[in-house]
Design an enzyme around this catalytic site. Structure first.
Site, PDB file in Angstrom:
ATOM      1  N   LYS A   1      88.565 -75.189  -2.126  1.00 46.84           N
ATOM      2  CA  LYS A   1      88.337 -76.084  -3.274  1.00 46.84           C
ATOM      3  C   LYS A   1      89.598 -76.258  -4.100  1.00 46.84           C
ATOM      4  O   LYS A   1      89.811 -77.319  -4.696  1.00 46.84           O
ATOM      5  CB  LYS A   1      87.167 -75.590  -4.121  1.00 46.84           C
ATOM      6  CG  LYS A   1      85.864 -75.671  -3.335  1.00 46.84           C
ATOM      7  CD  LYS A   1      84.625 -75.857  -4.159  1.00 46.84           C
ATOM      8  CE  LYS A   1      83.475 -76.203  -3.195  1.00 46.84           C
ATOM      9  NZ  LYS A   1      82.193 -76.284  -3.747  1.00 46.84           N
TER      10      LYS A   1
ATOM     11  N   LYS B   1      81.374 -78.370   7.049  1.00 48.30           N
ATOM     12  CA  LYS B   1      79.957 -78.183   6.699  1.00 48.30           C
ATOM     13  C   LYS B   1      79.425 -79.414   5.956  1.00 48.30           C
ATOM     14  O   LYS B   1      80.194 -80.110   5.283  1.00 48.30           O
ATOM     15  CB  LYS B   1      79.746 -76.895   5.899  1.00 48.30           C
ATOM     16  CG  LYS B   1      80.068 -76.972   4.447  1.00 48.30           C
ATOM     17  CD  LYS B   1      79.458 -75.789   3.683  1.00 48.30           C
ATOM     18  CE  LYS B   1      79.725 -76.024   2.203  1.00 48.30           C
ATOM     19  NZ  LYS B   1      78.706 -75.605   1.305  1.00 48.30           N
TER      20      LYS B   1
ATOM     21  N   LYS C   1      77.648 -81.757  -0.478  1.00 44.94           N
ATOM     22  CA  LYS C   1      77.346 -82.783  -1.488  1.00 44.94           C
ATOM     23  C   LYS C   1      78.598 -83.568  -1.838  1.00 44.94           C
ATOM     24  O   LYS C   1      78.536 -84.725  -2.214  1.00 44.94           O
ATOM     25  CB  LYS C   1      76.877 -82.134  -2.788  1.00 44.94           C
ATOM     26  CG  LYS C   1      75.634 -81.329  -2.730  1.00 44.94           C
ATOM     27  CD  LYS C   1      75.312 -80.844  -4.148  1.00 44.94           C
ATOM     28  CE  LYS C   1      74.399 -79.643  -4.150  1.00 44.94           C
ATOM     29  NZ  LYS C   1      75.063 -78.397  -4.556  1.00 44.94           N
TER      30      LYS C   1
HETATM   31  N1  AQP Z   1      75.878 -77.180   5.074  1.00 49.84           N
HETATM   32  C1  AQP Z   1      75.096 -76.178   4.689  1.00 49.84           C
HETATM   33  N2  AQP Z   1      74.327 -75.528   5.596  1.00 49.84           N
HETATM   34  C2  AQP Z   1      73.508 -74.501   5.200  1.00 49.84           C
HETATM   35  N3  AQP Z   1      73.406 -74.083   3.913  1.00 49.84           N
HETATM   36  C3  AQP Z   1      74.154 -74.722   2.990  1.00 49.84           C
HETATM   37  N4  AQP Z   1      74.290 -74.572   1.660  1.00 49.84           N
HETATM   38  C4  AQP Z   1      75.174 -75.470   1.177  1.00 49.84           C
HETATM   39  N5  AQP Z   1      75.648 -76.225   2.178  1.00 49.84           N
HETATM   40  C5  AQP Z   1      75.028 -75.786   3.310  1.00 49.84           C
HETATM   41  C6  AQP Z   1      73.558 -73.575   0.879  1.00 49.84           C
HETATM   42  O1  AQP Z   1      72.863 -74.263  -0.161  1.00 49.84           O
HETATM   43  C7  AQP Z   1      72.761 -73.396  -1.279  1.00 49.84           C
HETATM   44  C8  AQP Z   1      73.149 -74.137  -2.528  1.00 49.84           C
HETATM   45  O2  AQP Z   1      74.471 -74.565  -2.428  1.00 49.84           O
HETATM   46  P1  AQP Z   1      75.258 -74.961  -3.730  1.00 49.84           P
HETATM   47  O3  AQP Z   1      74.950 -76.333  -4.121  1.00 49.84           O
HETATM   48  O4  AQP Z   1      75.067 -73.980  -4.778  1.00 49.84           O
HETATM   49  O5  AQP Z   1      76.745 -74.802  -3.329  1.00 49.84           O
HETATM   50  P2  AQP Z   1      77.611 -75.325  -2.157  1.00 49.84           P
HETATM   51  O6  AQP Z   1      77.544 -74.329  -1.052  1.00 49.84           O
HETATM   52  O7  AQP Z   1      78.938 -75.535  -2.759  1.00 49.84           O
HETATM   53  O8  AQP Z   1      76.939 -76.691  -1.679  1.00 49.84           O
HETATM   54  P3  AQP Z   1      77.618 -78.013  -1.209  1.00 49.84           P
HETATM   55  O9  AQP Z   1      76.572 -78.943  -0.825  1.00 49.84           O
HETATM   56  O10 AQP Z   1      78.664 -77.771  -0.188  1.00 49.84           O
HETATM   57  O11 AQP Z   1      78.261 -78.555  -2.543  1.00 49.84           O
HETATM   58  P4  AQP Z   1      79.733 -78.929  -2.847  1.00 49.84           P
HETATM   59  O12 AQP Z   1      80.049 -80.109  -1.999  1.00 49.84           O
HETATM   60  O13 AQP Z   1      79.654 -79.237  -4.304  1.00 49.84           O
HETATM   61  O14 AQP Z   1      80.570 -77.732  -2.523  1.00 49.84           O
HETATM   62  C9  AQP Z   1      73.657 -72.178  -1.002  1.00 49.84           C
HETATM   63  O15 AQP Z   1      72.827 -71.104  -0.594  1.00 49.84           O
HETATM   64  C10 AQP Z   1      74.495 -72.626   0.156  1.00 49.84           C
HETATM   65  O16 AQP Z   1      74.880 -71.552   0.993  1.00 49.84           O
END
Ligand code: AQP
Length: 355
Positions: free
Chosen positions: A115, A217, A220
């Site tokens: 990040k 992965k 969002k």
């Molecule tokens: N691709 C994924 N596959 C499985 N699990 C996932 N999680 C996120 N992406 C995947 C799980 O979702 C939960 C909540 O995630 P979060 O929103 O708190 O944080 P994150 O991991 O940063 O999610 P994103 O979607 O990837 O957001 P951005 O793009 O903002 O970084 C967690 O349990 C995570 O493991």
């Protein structure tokens, strides 16, 4: 021997539309765990400030994630659902953990490296300290289990490191106050105030990958909406995204070994398995030898069948803002009582002068 009371904690950031990765990797597990454990599920709005400090719609995004929890089947009366910023003890414990954890530990976190990108010096201190706040979220309830996607594994290892260092650094005071709990660390039995939390990761959908690139992965924050299936997508969008998902020209193999070196095919098989609640082997048993022209429509039908009811419920619940706010307020009060009980003891352990 006393033991920590089993307690599940997990959180989701209000940083945008929830996607299939969040749903299969985390939220579906949250729902399943409700039957066997006490659970606390949190919309981690303070965490989201590390991604974007000035939000136009942070309140609405917080409500939207709450609506997704409720629409997926989380019961806010039996368990606790709230947003992090209502319980200031998370931030208080995070500060203490900032003084327990080492900068080197934070610098090694792959999420920070990803990040922060190349310009690390310019990243916010909050982004660096993110895992310390996450450890506080979990340990302020002395939670024993945390269901998460595979991407959070390293942060949970760090949570254990922080708990262990706190327990060691303050071992005499913990023993003196008689507030320790015995637990097994490897072969040893030790006494500590914080549990060494176990992650709950696994199953075929622990890491869902982007539909456009099997090496990234699903996220969002990916600029391409075609890379992810949002929980709010309608049936046409879901079908279109699966139809356009990157694949290779080969038919699906009959065995797992045949997916080696085929990340996009493996990802779609994992999604099918996660949605159908079966193993990847079982998917290949059914579809082995078939082309994607057969598998993709079957996957699209399954995704629509499983996600449409959740999306419908989300829309209905989101329409009742007063209900969502009442859930968060009630959950915040209940969480606050538990967190304050922990913090009273933590302040005693540290030796802060109290009222
Ligand atoms: N691709 C994924 N596959 C499985 N699990 C996932 N999680 C996120 N992406 C995947 C799980 O979702 C939960 C909540 O995630 P979060 O929103 O708190 O944080 P994150 O991991 O940063 O999610 P994103 O979607 O990837 O957001 P951005 O793009 O903002 O970084 C967690 O349990 C995570 O493991």
């Amino acid at each position: 021997m006393t033991a920590f009371k089993p307690l599940v904690f997990s959180g989701v950031q209000p940083t945008g539309n929830l996607h299939l990765g969040n749903y299969l990797g985390a939220i579906k597990k949250f729902v399943a765990l409700q039957d066997t454990s006490d659970c606390i599920y949190c919309v981690v709005d303070l965490h989201s400030l590390t991604a974007q400090l000035v939000h136009e719609d942070l309140k609405d995004q917080t409500r939207a994630i709450t609506a997704a929890f409720l629409a997926s089947g989380i019961d806010p009366r039996k368990h606790i659902v709230f947003n992090q910023s209502r319980v200031m003890q998370h931030a208080e414990l995070a500060w203490i953990f900032n003084c327990v954890a080492r900068i080197g530990w934070m610098n090694r976190m792959t999420q920070f490296k990803d990040k922060a990108g190349k310009d690390r010096e310019n990243a916010s201190l909050g982004l660096l300290a993110y895992p310390s706040l996450m450890a506080a979220d979990i340990l302020v309830y002395r939670a024993t289990h945390v269901p998460v996607g595979d991407d959070q594994k390293q942060h949970l290892e760090l949570t254990r490191d922080i708990a262990q260092k706190f327990n060691n650094d303050f071992s005499d005071r913990i023993a003196g106050l008689g507030v320790g709990v015995e637990m097994k660390v490897g072969e040893e039995t030790v006494n500590g105030f914080f549990p060494l939390t176990e992650p709950i990761i696994g199953g075929p959908a622990a890491r869902i990958m982007s539909l456009r690139d099997g090496s990234k992965k699903m996220s969002k924050s990916d600029p391409s909406d075609l890379s992810r299936i949002n929980l709010t997508d309608d049936a046409d969008s879901i079908s279109k995204k699966i139809r356009k998902a990157k694949t290779d020209p080969e038919a699906l193999p009959g065995e797992l070994d045949g997916l080696a070196g085929r990340p996009e095919a493996e990802n779609l098989v994992g999604i099918y398995a996660g949605l159908a609640e079966i193993s990847k082997e079982a998917v290949l048993k059914e579809f082995g030898g078939q082309q994607f022209s057969v598998f993709k429509p079957a996957l699209a039908d399954l995704a629509v069948e499983k996600l449409a009811p959740v999306a419908g419920e989300m829309r209905r619940i989101s329409g009742d803002r007063a209900y969502v706010d009442a859930v968060l307020s009630d959950g915040g009060e209940r969480a606050g009582l538990l967190a304050e009980a922990t913090m009273k003891t933590v302040r005693d352990i540290i030796g802060l002068l109290q009222g």
